[in-house]
Design an enzyme around this catalytic site. Structure first.
Site, mmCIF file in Angstrom:
data_model
loop_
_atom_site.group_PDB
_atom_site.id
_atom_site.type_symbol
_atom_site.label_atom_id
_atom_site.label_comp_id
_atom_site.label_asym_id
_atom_site.label_seq_id
_atom_site.Cartn_x
_atom_site.Cartn_y
_atom_site.Cartn_z
ATOM 1 N N GLU A 114 0.823 -1.203 0.000
ATOM 2 C CA GLU A 114 0.000 0.000 0.000
ATOM 3 C C GLU A 114 0.860 1.256 0.000
ATOM 4 O OE1 GLU A 114 -4.152 -1.649 1.843
ATOM 5 O OE2 GLU A 114 -2.680 -0.899 3.250
ATOM 6 N N CYS A 127 3.351 8.324 1.576
ATOM 7 C CA CYS A 127 3.892 7.303 2.468
ATOM 8 C C CYS A 127 4.132 6.040 1.636
ATOM 9 C CB CYS A 127 2.882 7.059 3.588
ATOM 10 S SG CYS A 127 3.407 5.802 4.745
ATOM 11 N N CYS A 134 7.054 -7.731 6.749
ATOM 12 C CA CYS A 134 8.211 -7.249 7.514
ATOM 13 C C CYS A 134 8.794 -8.434 8.276
ATOM 14 C CB CYS A 134 7.758 -6.159 8.498
ATOM 15 S SG CYS A 134 9.126 -5.298 9.309
ATOM 16 N N CYS A 138 7.033 -5.972 15.653
ATOM 17 C CA CYS A 138 6.621 -4.978 16.647
ATOM 18 C C CYS A 138 5.175 -5.287 17.046
ATOM 19 C CB CYS A 138 6.766 -3.573 16.089
ATOM 20 S SG CYS A 138 8.456 -3.268 15.521
ATOM 21 N N CYS A 141 2.067 -3.249 15.725
ATOM 22 C CA CYS A 141 2.026 -2.916 14.301
ATOM 23 C C CYS A 141 1.385 -4.038 13.499
ATOM 24 C CB CYS A 141 3.448 -2.665 13.801
ATOM 25 S SG CYS A 141 3.548 -2.445 12.008
ATOM 26 N N GLY A 193 7.053 -2.382 5.938
ATOM 27 C CA GLY A 193 8.418 -2.867 5.869
ATOM 28 C C GLY A 193 9.436 -2.012 6.594
ATOM 29 N N GLU A 194 10.608 -2.592 6.775
ATOM 30 C CA GLU A 194 11.719 -1.904 7.440
ATOM 31 C C GLU A 194 12.709 -1.480 6.353
ATOM 32 O OE1 GLU A 194 12.916 -0.655 10.467
ATOM 33 O OE2 GLU A 194 14.462 -0.136 9.017
ATOM 34 N N SER A 225 11.987 6.122 8.015
ATOM 35 C CA SER A 225 11.683 5.698 9.378
ATOM 36 C C SER A 225 12.217 4.297 9.616
ATOM 37 C CB SER A 225 10.165 5.712 9.589
ATOM 38 O OG SER A 225 9.847 5.179 10.856
ATOM 39 N N SER A 247 11.546 4.764 15.273
ATOM 40 C CA SER A 247 10.398 4.263 16.026
ATOM 41 C C SER A 247 10.861 3.963 17.445
ATOM 42 C CB SER A 247 9.863 2.990 15.367
ATOM 43 O OG SER A 247 9.322 3.301 14.117
ATOM 44 N N PHE A 248 10.775 4.951 18.293
ATOM 45 C CA PHE A 248 11.350 4.831 19.632
ATOM 46 C C PHE A 248 10.381 4.111 20.573
ATOM 47 C CE2 PHE A 248 13.762 6.539 23.322
ATOM 48 C CZ PHE A 248 15.015 6.168 22.881
ATOM 49 N N HIS A 249 9.259 4.731 20.823
ATOM 50 C CA HIS A 249 8.089 4.086 21.426
ATOM 51 C C HIS A 249 8.189 3.639 22.884
ATOM 52 C CE1 HIS A 249 6.564 4.331 17.435
ATOM 53 N NE2 HIS A 249 7.051 3.210 16.978
ATOM 54 N N ASN A 324 -3.115 3.627 16.332
ATOM 55 C CA ASN A 324 -4.185 3.260 15.407
ATOM 56 C C ASN A 324 -4.560 1.815 15.653
ATOM 57 O OD1 ASN A 324 -4.412 5.727 13.847
ATOM 58 N ND2 ASN A 324 -2.333 5.268 13.187
ATOM 59 N N CYS A 367 -1.004 4.895 9.867
ATOM 60 C CA CYS A 367 0.233 4.160 10.172
ATOM 61 C C CYS A 367 -0.063 2.805 10.767
ATOM 62 C CB CYS A 367 1.012 4.841 11.285
ATOM 63 S SG CYS A 367 1.738 6.341 10.850
HETATM 64 N N1 SAH Z 1 9.556 -0.199 9.739
HETATM 65 C C1 SAH Z 1 9.727 1.201 9.882
HETATM 66 C C2 SAH Z 1 8.793 2.034 9.037
HETATM 67 C C3 SAH Z 1 7.362 1.597 8.889
HETATM 68 S S1 SAH Z 1 6.321 1.832 10.278
HETATM 69 C C4 SAH Z 1 9.608 1.578 11.332
HETATM 70 O O1 SAH Z 1 9.215 0.751 12.134
HETATM 71 O O2 SAH Z 1 9.952 2.703 11.661
HETATM 72 C C5 SAH Z 1 6.029 3.590 10.299
HETATM 73 C C6 SAH Z 1 5.655 4.122 11.684
HETATM 74 O O3 SAH Z 1 4.331 3.726 12.053
HETATM 75 C C7 SAH Z 1 6.577 3.595 12.770
HETATM 76 O O4 SAH Z 1 6.930 4.613 13.681
HETATM 77 C C8 SAH Z 1 5.696 2.592 13.437
HETATM 78 O O5 SAH Z 1 6.163 2.337 14.715
HETATM 79 C C9 SAH Z 1 4.354 3.255 13.380
HETATM 80 N N2 SAH Z 1 3.226 2.356 13.617
HETATM 81 C C10 SAH Z 1 3.130 1.059 13.283
HETATM 82 N N3 SAH Z 1 1.921 0.557 13.655
HETATM 83 C C11 SAH Z 1 1.244 1.573 14.228
HETATM 84 C C12 SAH Z 1 -0.059 1.686 14.793
HETATM 85 N N4 SAH Z 1 -0.896 0.652 14.803
HETATM 86 N N5 SAH Z 1 -0.428 2.883 15.271
HETATM 87 C C13 SAH Z 1 0.397 3.944 15.221
HETATM 88 N N6 SAH Z 1 1.638 3.898 14.702
HETATM 89 C C14 SAH Z 1 2.064 2.721 14.213
HETATM 90 FE FE1 SF4 Z 2 8.112 -3.716 10.748
HETATM 91 FE FE2 SF4 Z 2 8.127 -1.048 11.322
HETATM 92 FE FE3 SF4 Z 2 5.920 -2.555 11.746
HETATM 93 FE FE4 SF4 Z 2 8.054 -2.875 13.286
HETATM 94 S S1 SF4 Z 2 6.793 -1.004 13.126
HETATM 95 S S2 SF4 Z 2 6.829 -4.548 12.395
HETATM 96 S S3 SF4 Z 2 9.706 -2.570 11.849
HETATM 97 S S4 SF4 Z 2 6.852 -2.127 9.772
#
Ligand code: SAH
Ligand code: SF4
Length: 389
Positions: A114, A127, A134, A138, A141, A193-194, A225, A247-249, A324, A367
């Site tokens: 997408e 985006c 991936c 995480c 995600c 994806g990463e 990212s 993606s610190f979190h 989300n 996201c």
């Molecule tokens: N793999 C990379 C880039 C794709 S994810 C990464 O992890 O950074 C893009 C962003 O969306 C990242 O910061 C990820 O942590 C965030 N993200 C993933 N799932 C999400 C969700 N359900 N709600 C909000 N942010 C989310």
């Molecule tokens: Fe992959 Fe980024 Fe999602 Fe983590 S947040 S599973 S690295 S797409």
């Protein structure tokens, strides 16, 4: 939730992947030069021919060699015999009530990713995905529940920008006054994806996108990212030079190990060390720390204070992302009050702390909600446990 305004099924002309021709899209200038020479272009002319073809393809958006009017007819015929100009196909397009567009894009092999276009005042962000699925898991995600099917090629990454420009009607019209406002003015590598696990293709694609005589988006308008693939961070600075988001979190290794399991390989301290070097190496201003707000997991006042302590000394902006939710997700979004209280602490410590407005919620374009249609690509519990455990 509002119903999406439109959902179209678009069918673009399809070229067979086994045409035996070389796809020009996604080749860097050097690669294109080599390919043109291989196809019989005299070496002395190659640089000039690269420039000409490049401008047709990436500045004017031309897809047909016959239209490249500054090339001799027989050279155009040679190009058409040896090369093709092929983008991934848009399978469906959904347009949200807020103008966000989500494209389901089919790439070679029938896989789907997408791409999301988010229009904003005076600008627009695309985006882009870098992988189908991936390898990482995480826990918040949705993409993390899907297996890696394959890496995208550089052409498939560049192609996402080009097909969005097609759909938005954003190629220049010969003779028309130059329009400086761009519909797609920014790119974020935040789709599926990463990106740092597909480094070479992402780098080559961004070289094409940044080239001044083509798509011409500056490195300051591209944000990559990463979940924190530490060994590739310095390379990103040196070989791409774009903006970096991470993606610190979480503010403790204990919590980050669960949310972003790659933390078990490269923990917070190791990640921060690499990030401290980034602005100098890439000559960029600041790093974006993405922080997803999960109720009761990472959203306390203590977390906010710890966060500012951790990043002290790094030029940074903290992007707070309301979680989300997706069907079956193991977390809830923090309340608005909580998110604002958290943002306030960070702001008072001297950092910008914008709260990301969820866009395109009615079409699941936010996201982490992007998904491939390939359900067979689901990870098993055992695989997730292996990554997490
Ligand atoms: N793999 C990379 C880039 C794709 S994810 C990464 O992890 O950074 C893009 C962003 O969306 C990242 O910061 C990820 O942590 C965030 N993200 C993933 N799932 C999400 C969700 N359900 N709600 C909000 N942010 C989310
Ligand atoms: Fe992959 Fe980024 Fe999602 Fe983590 S947040 S599973 S690295 S797409």
């Amino acid at each position: 939730m509002n119903a999406p305004i439109t959902q179209d099924v678009l069918t673009l002309p399809r070229k067979l992947p086994d045409s035996g021709r070389v796809n020009i899209i996604g080749l860097t200038r050097d690669q294109l030069r080599e390919a043109l020479i291989d196809a019989g272009t005299p070496e002395k002319q190659a640089r000039m021919r690269v420039g000409q073809v490049w401008q047709w393809v990436y500045h004017w958006g031309v897809r047909d060699f016959a239209q490249m009017s500054n090339l001799a007819k027989d050279y155009r015929a040679l190009l058409a015999e040896k090369f093709e100009i092929v983008l991934p196909e848009i399978v469906t397009r959904q347009i949200s009530s807020d103008g966000t567009r989500k494209y389901l894009v089919r790439i070679a092999g029938g896989h789907e990713v997408e791409t999301v276009y988010i229009p904003e005042e005076g600008r627009g962000t695309l985006c882009v995905s870098s992988q189908v699925g991936c390898t990482l898991t995480c826990s918040f995600c949705h993409t993390g529940t899907q297996k890696l099917v394959r890496n995208l090629t550089a052409g498939e990454i560049v192609g996402q920008l080009m097909l969005a420009r097609d759909d938005l009607g954003e190629w220049p019209i010969p003779g028309a006054p130059k329009d400086e406002t761009r519909l797609v003015s920014n790119i974020v590598l935040m789709g599926m994806g990463e990106p740092l696990y597909n480094f070479d293709a992402v780098r080559d694609a961004m070289k094409v996108v940044m080239d001044n005589e083509g798509l011409s988006l500056s490195r300051r308008r591209i944000t990559l990212s990463t979940s924190g693939v530490v060994p590739e961070i310095a390379r990103t600075a040196e070989e791409i030079g774009c903006q970096l988001a991470v993606s610190f979190h979480a503010t403790t290794d204990e919590v980050r190990n669960v949310l972003v399991p790659i933390n078990k390989r490269w923990n917070i301290a190791t990640l921060l060390e690499a990030l401290r070097e980034y602005p100098r190496l890439s000559n960029s201003e600041r790093i974006t720390f993405e922080y997803v707000m999960l109720a009761g997991v990472n959203d306390s006042d203590e977390d906010a204070h710890r966060l500012v302590e951790l990043i002290r000394g790094i030029p940074a902006k903290i992007n707070l992302i309301p979680f989300n939710e997706w069907p079956g997700a193991p977390y809830k979004r923090s309340s608005n009050n909580r998110i604002h209280a958290f943002a306030d602490i960070i702001y008072k410590a001297g950092y910008a702390s914008p709260i990301r407005t969820p866009r395109g919620e009615d079409i699941m374009a936010a996201c982490g909600q992007l998904k491939s249609a390939t359900e067979r690509g689901r990870k098993s519990r055992a695989e997730i446990a292996a990554e997490v455990g």
